[in-house]
Write a protein that holds these residues in place. Structure first.
Motif, PDB file in Angstrom:
ATOM      1  N   ARG A 132      11.103  68.544 -10.747  1.00 49.82           N
ATOM      2  CA  ARG A 132      12.460  69.108 -10.700  1.00 49.82           C
ATOM      3  C   ARG A 132      12.677  69.901  -9.419  1.00 49.82           C
ATOM      4  N   TYR A 133      11.670  70.649  -8.999  1.00 55.47           N
ATOM      5  CA  TYR A 133      11.776  71.396  -7.738  1.00 55.47           C
ATOM      6  C   TYR A 133      11.949  70.444  -6.555  1.00 55.47           C
ATOM      7  N   LEU A 134      11.188  69.358  -6.535  1.00 56.47           N
ATOM      8  CA  LEU A 134      11.305  68.398  -5.438  1.00 56.47           C
ATOM      9  C   LEU A 134      12.644  67.663  -5.468  1.00 56.47           C
ATOM     10  N   GLY A 135      13.181  67.428  -6.667  1.00 56.98           N
ATOM     11  CA  GLY A 135      14.484  66.775  -6.768  1.00 56.98           C
ATOM     12  C   GLY A 135      15.610  67.630  -6.228  1.00 56.98           C
ATOM     13  N   ARG A 136      15.424  68.957  -6.219  1.00 59.44           N
ATOM     14  CA  ARG A 136      16.432  69.858  -5.642  1.00 59.44           C
ATOM     15  C   ARG A 136      16.178  70.147  -4.166  1.00 59.44           C
ATOM     16  N   ASN A 137      15.068  69.647  -3.659  1.00 63.14           N
ATOM     17  CA  ASN A 137      14.726  69.844  -2.250  1.00 63.14           C
ATOM     18  C   ASN A 137      15.320  68.678  -1.453  1.00 63.14           C
ATOM     19  N   TRP A 138      16.527  68.878  -0.907  1.00 61.26           N
ATOM     20  CA  TRP A 138      17.260  67.768  -0.314  1.00 61.26           C
ATOM     21  C   TRP A 138      16.625  67.249   0.963  1.00 61.26           C
TER      22      TRP A 138
END
Length: 495
Positions: free
Chosen positions: A235-241
């Motif tokens: 989830r953190y990586l998915g928000r890291n554009w």
């Protein structure tokens, strides 16, 4: 051996109008020793390996089944990469990497002793090799990221990624040379595990296992604090554009390199047939040096490109903090017209096609070390193994795992709409290749979008606690605890 009447006259392939010849124009050529036709180099254009034909004959594997060898390898690599990313973020990376190399070398060595009655075991060994390959692909860059910082990290990553084309080329040459010297293809599979054993010894004795985030001085992040779950890391990586857009850019690169690696030798072979420089191939194996030429071009352009990209990134970062994604974007946007010209000019001048193809590969190679540097700078240290695994998985699934099939599917559909001829086969493959130019341009656009978010994500990745579960809650609890202690101390002083 019966040849068509136009070739009987000795006028050559050009005056035979090979684009109108049918496959029945020539009977199968007699094969030489070990099933190779006279003058054949014995190399497989499909895999780049010098022993594939011998493996097929030993295990009685058809061409269609032989293609499954690479499918099994890639599939196991994709399934194993997230596992190694998870282990690399939570356990000793040195031990995990050592186990991966041990699996890799052990499977390669044991595959050379498999009986021809158990061909399924050979397929299984290829899958285990893919599993071992996933270990260093996900973990090795994260170790380098924690050992070096800034310009040193860029240079070290360049050296690391430059061995990808060099290793591929040397593996091709060494495997073929060992088979030629020993007269037994099994030894080509036995010499590589010996080299891998040396690499394992050097890894255990010389390579340290640094704490996560050591290069960024984030000791509190590396050694303490709550440990996030795998789903929370995702989830953190998915928000890291910056990570998301750069991963899509890498996927576009993998799409093109996968298609080129599989179809470019055949495209160049058919281009030479159309120009009258090569006789058509009626039965495999074909006497063609296009795969070797393309492999040599890949090695040379890979070495030069990786160094050029890393050096340009190192210098440009001094004046522009968004240098890395901008370099990737500009190189991909410049590679698109080079590939387009290589395809369009092939029927007219083969030399110009080779030149633009080499230039396009050079521009593509400029990005391999730079994209790794982007990932290490925008992802928190405790999530880098998972980030490497996800980038590899997405890049393979949406990139080189399907691009060769897509190119072949489009080519077959275009060829079915016209009378079969050698010219039409060449033109169909040429036109299907044009989708690669659009993929490269889309990849350049993805890196431009990554540049817009780069500085923000880099600053967030350097903050202690980034990517941990409930880090904000932990901070609020610490603040509340400090406030209670302060009030308790004040109350004691008043009493």
């Amino acid at each position: 051996m019966r040849l068509c009447s136009c070739m009987r006259s000795g006028t050559g392939a050009a005056s035979c109008k090979v684009w109108g010849m049918s496959e029945e124009c020539q009977e199968p050529r007699p094969e030489g020793p070990q099933g190779r036709s006279p003058g054949s180099g014995g190399h497989s254009e499909a895999s780049g390996s010098g022993v594939l034909l011998d493996v097929q004959k030993f295990f009685q594997i058809s061409d269609r089944s032989a293609g499954l060898l690479q499918t099994v390898f890639t599939g196991c690599l994709l399934l194993s990469a997230p596992v190694f990313g998870y282990l690399g973020d939570r356990h000793s990376r040195k031990i995990t990497l050592s186990l991966g190399i041990l699996l890799w070398s052990g499977a390669g060595l044991s595959s050379s002793f498999i009986s021809p009655r158990y061909s399924w075991l050979f397929f299984l060994s290829r899958g285990v090799v893919g599993t071992g390959t996933a270990s260093y692909s996900t973990i090795a860059p994260t170790i380098l990221g924690d050992l070096f910082m800034g310009d040193q990290r860029t240079r070290v990553l360049a050296i690391f990624y430059i061995f990808i084309p060099v290793g591929s080329g040397l593996g091709y040459v060494l495997g073929s040379a060992v088979k030629t010297l020993t007269g037994n293809w099994h030894w080509a599979l036995r010499i590589m595990p010996c080299l891998e054993a040396v690499a394992l010894i050097l890894l255990i004795t010389l390579v340290p296992d640094p704490p996560r985030g050591a290069a960024e001085k984030q000791r509190e992040v590396a050694m303490g604090g709550p440990r996030s779950s795998w789903c929370e890391d995702v989830r953190y990586l998915g928000r890291n554009w910056s990570f998301v857009w750069s991963t899509l850019g890498v996927t576009a690169m993998a799409f093109v390199t996968g298609a080129l690696g599989f179809w470019a030798p055949k495209f160049l072979f058919e281009a030479r047939v159309v120009h009258g420089l090569q006789l058509p191939c009626f039965q495999q194996p074909c006497d063609s040096k296009d795969s070797l030429i393309f492999g040599a071009v890949t090695v040379v352009t890979g070495i030069i490109g990786v160094f050029l990209g890393a050096e340009a990134s190192r210098r440009y970062k001094k004046v522009n903090p968004r240098a890395e994604p901008l370099i990737c974007a500009s190189s991909l946007l410049a590679a698109a017209p080079c590939l387009y010209l290589a395809l369009i000019l092939a029927p007219t001048t083969l030399l110009a096609s080779y030149v633009f193809l080499a230039l396009g590969e050079l521009l593509l190679s400029c990005n391999w070390a730079v994209v790794a540097d982007i990932l290490l700078s925008v992802v928190a240290p405790r999530c880098r193994g998972t980030a490497e695994a996800l980038q590899i998985t997405v890049g393979h699934i949406l990139g080189d795992a399907g691009s060769p099939y897509l190119i072949g599917l489009v080519s077959s559909a275009l060829r079915a709409r016209h009378p079969d001829s050698y010219l039409q086969r060449f033109l169909s493959l040429q036109q299907s290749f044009l989708c690669c130019t659009f993929a490269i341009a889309l990849g350049g656009g993805c890196f431009l979008l990554a540049a817009l978010n780069l500085e923000r994500d880099q600053a967030q990745a350097q903050q202690p606690g980034t990517g941990t579960p409930g880090s904000k809650d932990v901070d609020s609890r610490n603040t509340e605890r400090q406030s209670l202690l302060f009030h308790t101390g004040a109350a004691r002083q008043d009493s």
